[in-house]
Design a protein around this motif. Structure first.
Motif: not given
Length: 370
Positions: A76-77, A363-364, A360-361
């Motif tokens: 994710v990062d 993209v995750s 992030g969520d």
């Protein structure tokens, strides 16, 4: 007040750089950003985690890149880093002509260090370098929060030749500490043989959030006379900061650096969207006009000023005494502006961390197999 034909053009003529506080792939690919440069005198862009989170939540133009990242099995990062640096790199290219035309003064695009690192100096410096290298454009600004831990990171990044946008400044004292960090960085850069002319910086002084918090405190007081102080703290605070900026430019230390080609760290007015509907929607533009400043506006504020804004000349330097009077009155009625600044910094970091998690969520979820 006489309506002007081109308020944003007149604002620019007063020495205020008009920047947009927004960026998305839709703005870039749809041609809207280029139109704002041509029609609205926009000469720069700022971003933050909230802006990126919103862009990914509402746009389909990221789908292809997300599918490619998922196929590569990236985390994710790493995916967030790839997506945000691509948008910023593309925006830097859109502003390349502005950057050349202004000799590097404008045509700038900002990208922020992961806000979760705001209390970690070494990690902030490392990520600032990674962002600088990944974007690979000289008209980039890396945003570093003006936390106590961020101050030495500002110095280190500047000393390495990285142009820094210092964000989340809420008090004059912290602004002066930021200026000190920048000057020290310039001195170290010169010692390292780096050309100071290639280093730029802005100090982002937040505005509307100050009024929101101070007004809430004033509303709790029993004295009816304090009502006249509502909506005046933020502008007064910013004006006193600009006076401090002018003072710095007269110092022997700055004059010596300027002789070696250094560029001043311009004040930038951030958070200029009006949050209280009782106030004019262009207030934080009209009331903060002075040379060598930047006003980074949300899209709605930019369009509002283009539609019905007005420019009456310098609204900062002739009103220093008024600004100091307002701040003294606030202190006199028990509003501790230092305490306000500490609270707003804490809240600002928390908001950006929440947005980063949301980003992030998003993209995750997109990286998961269908």
């Amino acid at each position: 007040m006489t309506r002007t034909q081109d308020p944003l053009g007149e604002l620019s003529a007063q020495g205020v750089s008009v920047w947009l506080d927004d960026l998305s792939r839709e703005l870039l690919a749809g041609g809207r950003l280029a139109a704002l440069i041509a029609d609205r005198h926009v000469v720069g862009v700022t971003t933050n985690p909230t802006i990126f989170a919103s862009a990914l939540s509402h746009g389909e133009r990221y789908d292809e890149q997300l599918r490619g990242l998922a196929a590569r099995g990236v985390g994710v990062d790493e995916a967030v880093f790839a997506i945000t640096t691509e948008d910023v790199r593309d925006a830097c290219d859109v502003f390349a002509d502005v950057h050349r035309r202004t000799d590097g003064r404008d045509g700038r695009v900002s990208i922020e260090v992961d806000p979760r690192l705001a209390r970690d100096t070494a990690a902030t410096v490392e990520m600032a370098g990674s962002l600088w290298q990944a974007v690979g454009r000289e008209n980039l600004f890396v945003k570093i929060p003006a936390t106590v831990e961020g101050l030495p990171a500002i110095t280190a990044a500047t000393a390495a030749g990285i142009s820094v946008n210092v964000t989340l400044i809420f008090s004059v004292d912290r602004y002066l500490a930021v200026a000190e960090a920048y000057l020290t960085g310039l001195e170290r850069a010169r010692e390292a043989g780096i050309d100071l002319a290639g280093i730029r910086s802005v100090a982002s002084f937040f505005v509307s959030r100050v009024d929101t918090e101070v007004d809430a405190r004033l509303d709790k007081l029993s004295d009816p006379h304090v009502a006249e102080l509502r909506g005046r703290a933020a502008v007064a605070n910013a004006r006193v900061a600009y006076q401090a900026y002018e003072g710095l430019l007269t110092s022997e230390r700055w004059q010596r650096l300027a002789g070696f080609g250094a560029n001043p760290q311009r004040p930038l007015w951030a958070s200029t969207g009006v949050k209280d509907p009782a106030y004019p929607d262009t207030m934080y533009v009209t009331e903060l006009v002075a040379p060598d400043t930047v006003n980074t506006m949300p899209g709605a504020t930019l369009e509002a000023f283009a539609d019905h804004g007005y420019v009456v000349g310098d609204t900062i330097r002739p009103r220093y005494a008024e600004a100091r009077y307002v701040l003294s009155q606030l202190m006199g009625c028990g509003v501790d502006l230092d305490e306000v600044a500490v609270q707003l910094e804490r809240e600002g970091l928390h908001k950006f961390e929440q947005s980063w998690r949301q980003l992030g969520d998003t993209v995750s979820g997109a990286l998961q197999p269908a």
